[in-house]
Design an enzyme around this catalytic site. Structure first.
Site, PDB file in Angstrom:
ATOM      1  N   SER A 171     -33.282   4.874 -18.659  1.00  0.00           N
ATOM      2  CA  SER A 171     -33.534   5.758 -17.811  1.00  0.00           C
ATOM      3  C   SER A 171     -32.567   6.099 -16.553  1.00  0.00           C
ATOM      4  O   SER A 171     -31.554   6.491 -17.120  1.00  0.00           O
ATOM      5  CB  SER A 171     -35.177   5.286 -17.296  1.00  0.00           C
ATOM      6  OG  SER A 171     -35.566   6.371 -16.683  1.00  0.00           O
TER       7      SER A 171
ATOM      8  N   ASP B 251     -33.420   6.620 -23.680  1.00  0.00           N
ATOM      9  CA  ASP B 251     -34.482   7.156 -23.529  1.00  0.00           C
ATOM     10  C   ASP B 251     -34.291   8.193 -21.947  1.00  0.00           C
ATOM     11  O   ASP B 251     -35.314   8.041 -21.027  1.00  0.00           O
ATOM     12  CB  ASP B 251     -36.067   6.688 -23.464  1.00  0.00           C
ATOM     13  CG  ASP B 251     -36.980   7.511 -23.760  1.00  0.00           C
ATOM     14  OD1 ASP B 251     -36.956   8.365 -24.705  1.00  0.00           O
ATOM     15  OD2 ASP B 251     -38.260   7.556 -22.917  1.00  0.00           O
TER      16      ASP B 251
ATOM     17  N   HIS C  72     -41.938   5.307 -23.252  1.00  0.00           N
ATOM     18  CA  HIS C  72     -40.599   5.276 -22.438  1.00  0.00           C
ATOM     19  C   HIS C  72     -39.831   3.890 -22.384  1.00  0.00           C
ATOM     20  O   HIS C  72     -38.492   3.830 -22.609  1.00  0.00           O
ATOM     21  CB  HIS C  72     -40.983   5.858 -21.051  1.00  0.00           C
ATOM     22  CG  HIS C  72     -39.578   6.044 -20.193  1.00  0.00           C
ATOM     23  ND1 HIS C  72     -38.624   6.544 -20.242  1.00  0.00           N
ATOM     24  CD2 HIS C  72     -39.553   5.551 -18.922  1.00  0.00           C
ATOM     25  CE1 HIS C  72     -37.731   6.518 -19.541  1.00  0.00           C
ATOM     26  NE2 HIS C  72     -38.336   6.045 -18.584  1.00  0.00           N
TER      27      HIS C  72
END
Length: 424
Positions: free
Chosen positions: A212, A238, A369
């Protein structure tokens, strides 16, 4: 109802989930497909799906899966690396397992609201496959046990762990700078200081891994070239520019709906599992304890556990984190891996780059996620294979033309027989 109908109904009911879904997707009260909802999660490492207001997911503490793990179950040691910068004192906190022999060093950077322990389960699986590898996982400033104070109020250096707890409870004592440039600078500083602390004459070969926001940080560092030829490759987990920027509109809504406090550490772990933010209970037991802490003098004694990181305070930096990410990812030197939970995240630049073979793309459609926590063994295998494909020590280069000509001339002068230009 006949006996046949009853048996048929029972067989169908047995295949249904034991419990109906208990969460709704952000911005869609009717609920949307989970894979579509998760594309908005690239901004925050707290996930995209939020509990329904009618479900008190964080109030239950009876699960046996709520017992926590500790950092020493996954890493060899922890380091506290002090730094004086401008008018502040920073103590960077890192988890470390040094490499052995010629093993590589995987440097791992977590996302917003998370901590270095988010990679614990994945690292445990990687060690089984690549036992010589080392792992350096750090807490970014404002996260985990990394602390910041002004020069006029120095940190308590005798017990850094207690200082981190006191720092969390008293709140940030200095203005929090979480701009991308600052975070990538911190990452390089931590790598260099770890080298000095461990007495390494040279840095090992490095593979950067970022989840992230962490993916944006490691990409920025790769683009700057601060690690020189020691950087073998980098892997982004991701996050892509387009979906991350689109998700900004949903972030404030998400943060306003998640629980502010928890009854216990166990209830915090269980909330992460039951809300499907982290879908692997073992991973949640490892990572969640570093995300919340128990207040000494809680404003609500019935729920004394609160978040370490105030994600709302990071809002001024959200766009800065992700603008230009796709271009930097494609242009930086080194092997490139993009590991996603869904192909819907790919933007135009990345689609073109993937078609041109500029990077490796891997998709885990079953994961959320936190794909490295949801599927740590599978993520570990992908990262190890990625390293091996970029490992320079394993490359066998063909001899140079000049060397071949010199060898041919030497053999000719010695009378060594030759046939069709091939040395015998």
């Amino acid at each position: 109802m006949s006996e046949f109908q009853k048996s048929f109904a029972k067989s169908k009911l047995a295949k249904l989930p034991a419990e109906a879904p208990m969460f709704d997707a952000i911005g869609n009260p009717e609920g949307i497909r989970e894979e579509d909802a998760s594309s908005a999660s690239s901004v925050s490492s707290t996930g995209t799906l939020m509990p329904s207001p009618t479900r008190h997911l964080y109030s239950r503490t009876s699960s046996s899966n709520s017992q926590s793990s500790t950092w020493s179950d996954f890493f060899a040691q922890e380091l506290f690396l002090p730094e004086q910068l401008d008018q502040i004192n920073i103590t960077h906190h890192v988890y470390l397992t040094p490499p052995t022999g010629s093993g590589p060093l995987f440097v791992l950077q977590h996302g917003a609201g998370s901590s270095g322990m988010t990679f614990a389960s994945c690292i445990s699986e990687m060690q089984k496959i690549l036992p010589k590898a080392g792992f350096l996982s750090l807490d970014a400033r404002g996260h985990g046990q990394t602390t910041m104070t002004s020069h006029s109020n120095p940190l308590e250096t005798e017990n850094p762990s207690l200082a981190a707890a006191a720092h969390a409870e008293s709140g940030s004592q200095v203005e929090l700078d979480l701009s991308l440039g600052t975070l990538s600078r911190d990452l390089l500083f931590v790598i260099q200081q770890t080298q000095a602390k461990m007495g390494w004459e040279n840095l090992p070969d490095i593979v950067l891994v970022g989840h992230s926001l962490g993916g944006a940080i490691i990409t920025d560092l790769a683009k700057q070239g601060g690690l020189g030829n020691k950087l073998l490759a980098y892997a982004v987990l991701d996050v892509v520019e387009g979906s991350a920027l689109d998700a900004l509109q949903s972030m404030e809504m998400y943060l306003s709906t998640r629980p502010i406090r928890f009854v216990s550490l166990g209830s915090g772990i269980e909330w992460h599992n039951r809300s499907r933010i982290i879908r692997n209970s073992a991973s949640a037991r490892a990572s969640v304890p570093s995300l919340i802490y128990e207040e000494n003098d809680p404003t609500d004694p019935t729920r004394p556990w609160v978040w370490r990181t105030d994600l709302t305070a990071t809002k001024p930096f959200w766009e800065n984190w992700f603008i230009g990410l796709s271009r930097k990812f494609l242009d930086s030197r080194g092997g490139k891996l993009l590991l996603l939970a869904g192909t819907d995240r790919l933007d135009k630049e990345l689609i073109i780059g993937q078609m041109q073979g500029k990077y490796q793309l891997q998709v885990f459609p079953e994961a959320g996620h936190f794909l490295h926590e949801d599927q740590p063994a599978r993520t570990a295998q992908v990262l190890v294979d990625f390293y091996k494909r970029n490992d320079r020590s394993a490359l066998v280069l063909p001899p140079k033309v000049a060397d071949m000509q010199a060898a041919a001339a030497m053999n000719k002068s010695d009378g060594t027989p030759q046939k069709h230009g091939v040395l015998k």
